[in-house]
Design an enzyme around this catalytic site. Structure first.
Site, short mmCIF file in Angstrom:
data_model
loop_
_atom_site.label_atom_id
_atom_site.label_comp_id
_atom_site.label_asym_id
_atom_site.label_seq_id
_atom_site.Cartn_x
_atom_site.Cartn_y
_atom_site.Cartn_z
N ASP A 140 0.87 -1.14 0.04
CA ASP A 140 0.03 -0.11 -0.12
C ASP A 140 0.94 1.41 -0.02
O ASP A 140 2.16 1.20 -0.17
CB ASP A 140 -1.05 -0.06 1.21
CG ASP A 140 -0.25 0.28 2.51
OD1 ASP A 140 0.96 0.28 2.70
OD2 ASP A 140 -1.17 0.26 3.59
N HIS A 158 9.53 -24.24 8.89
CA HIS A 158 8.27 -24.72 9.40
C HIS A 158 6.85 -24.68 8.81
O HIS A 158 5.85 -25.53 8.94
CB HIS A 158 8.20 -24.28 10.96
CG HIS A 158 9.31 -24.80 11.71
ND1 HIS A 158 9.30 -24.76 13.13
CD2 HIS A 158 10.44 -25.27 11.54
CE1 HIS A 158 10.47 -25.37 13.58
NE2 HIS A 158 11.16 -25.61 12.68
N ARG A 166 6.96 -33.43 9.94
CA ARG A 166 5.90 -33.25 10.63
C ARG A 166 5.35 -31.99 10.37
O ARG A 166 4.02 -31.90 10.65
CB ARG A 166 6.38 -33.11 12.30
CG ARG A 166 7.49 -32.17 12.43
CD ARG A 166 8.13 -32.17 13.94
NE ARG A 166 8.84 -31.12 14.13
CZ ARG A 166 10.24 -30.89 13.95
NH1 ARG A 166 10.49 -31.82 12.87
NH2 ARG A 166 10.64 -29.87 14.60
N HIS A 167 6.06 -31.04 9.80
CA HIS A 167 5.51 -29.72 9.32
C HIS A 167 4.57 -29.82 8.16
O HIS A 167 3.53 -29.14 8.10
CB HIS A 167 6.75 -28.63 8.92
CG HIS A 167 7.70 -28.51 10.12
ND1 HIS A 167 7.25 -27.97 11.33
CD2 HIS A 167 8.97 -29.05 10.19
CE1 HIS A 167 8.43 -28.14 12.29
NE2 HIS A 167 9.25 -28.66 11.37
N GLY A 216 2.01 -0.69 6.31
CA GLY A 216 2.79 -0.04 7.75
C GLY A 216 3.36 -0.71 8.51
O GLY A 216 4.56 -0.84 9.07
N THR A 217 2.69 -1.74 9.07
CA THR A 217 2.85 -2.84 9.97
C THR A 217 3.13 -4.15 9.64
O THR A 217 3.67 -4.88 10.39
CB THR A 217 1.87 -2.89 11.12
OG1 THR A 217 0.38 -3.26 10.48
CG2 THR A 217 1.38 -1.39 11.76
N GLY A 218 2.44 -4.37 8.41
CA GLY A 218 2.64 -5.90 7.87
C GLY A 218 1.32 -6.38 8.38
O GLY A 218 1.13 -7.44 7.85
N ILE A 219 0.54 -6.08 9.13
CA ILE A 219 -0.56 -6.67 9.92
C ILE A 219 -1.97 -6.53 8.95
O ILE A 219 -2.20 -8.02 8.76
CB ILE A 219 -0.97 -6.19 11.33
CG1 ILE A 219 0.33 -6.44 12.10
CG2 ILE A 219 -2.18 -6.69 11.87
CD1 ILE A 219 0.28 -5.60 13.53
N GLY A 220 -2.38 -5.46 8.61
CA GLY A 220 -3.48 -5.70 7.92
C GLY A 220 -3.09 -6.66 6.50
O GLY A 220 -4.19 -7.05 6.17
C1 RB5 Z 1 -2.03 2.61 6.55
O1 RB5 Z 1 -2.05 4.08 6.97
C2 RB5 Z 1 -1.91 1.61 7.47
O2 RB5 Z 1 -3.05 1.46 8.27
C3 RB5 Z 1 -1.40 0.24 6.71
O3 RB5 Z 1 -0.29 0.52 5.95
C4 RB5 Z 1 -1.18 -0.89 7.65
O4 RB5 Z 1 -0.23 -0.55 8.47
C5 RB5 Z 1 -2.29 -1.80 8.13
O5 RB5 Z 1 -2.21 -2.77 8.72
#
Ligand code: RB5
Length: 144
Positions: free
Chosen positions: A11, A101, A135-136, A69-73
């Site tokens: 993004d 793994h 096993r993995h 930004g975080t890799g989470i979303g």
């Molecule tokens: C964008 O501002 C931010 O929310 C996105 O890059 C990300 O970190 C979401 O998980």
């Protein structure tokens, strides 16, 4: 690094890191499919996770790299696809174990949470580490 095609996308928050990682991949001899985004204008990370998932499904690429930004979303979005095993990695150990793994096929990086050298280390490790199987494999079969 072995020869594989890599699909990469981010993004807006991950755009600068995407460009750096794309350069690393090209300089390492990979075929790279850059699926966007193409600048700093605000976009929605699921669209780019979906694009990389599609590239893996249709054979355009064998591995993916996603950055937000975080890799989470973007990892949450990618993992909604059954054929994707996306691993958000914060260091090279994460990247190694994600391959050994989890047979992860998508590396996810956080541009706001990892430094660029760490991101590069993650990419190198991710692309040069084989799945251990055994096993993995049994555990991965249960994901499906
Ligand atoms: C964008 O501002 C931010 O929310 C996105 O890059 C990300 O970190 C979401 O998980």
């Amino acid at each position: 690094m072995p020869q594989k095609a890599i699909a990469i996308a981010s993004d807006h928050a991950g755009f600068d890191v995407k460009e750096e990682i794309k350069t690393l991949l090209l300089n390492s001899g990979y075929d790279v499919a850059d699926l966007g985004t193409d600048g700093s204008a605000s976009v929605d990370y699921p669209d780019f996770a979906n694009a990389v998932a599609e590239a893996l499904a249709n054979g355009t690429a064998q591995r993916g790299v996603l950055i937000c930004g975080t890799g989470i979303g973007i990892s949450i979005a990618a993992n909604r696809h059954r054929h994707v095993r996306a691993a958000r990695c914060c260091d090279a150990t994460d990247a190694r174990l994600a391959r050994e793994h989890n047979d992860a096929n998508v590396l996810v990086l956080g541009s706001r949470t990892s430094g660029l050298e760490t991101a590069r280390d993650c990419v190198r490790m991710f692309l040069n580490t084989a799945f251990e199987g055994g096993r993995h494999q049994r555990r991965i079969d249960k994901l499906a």
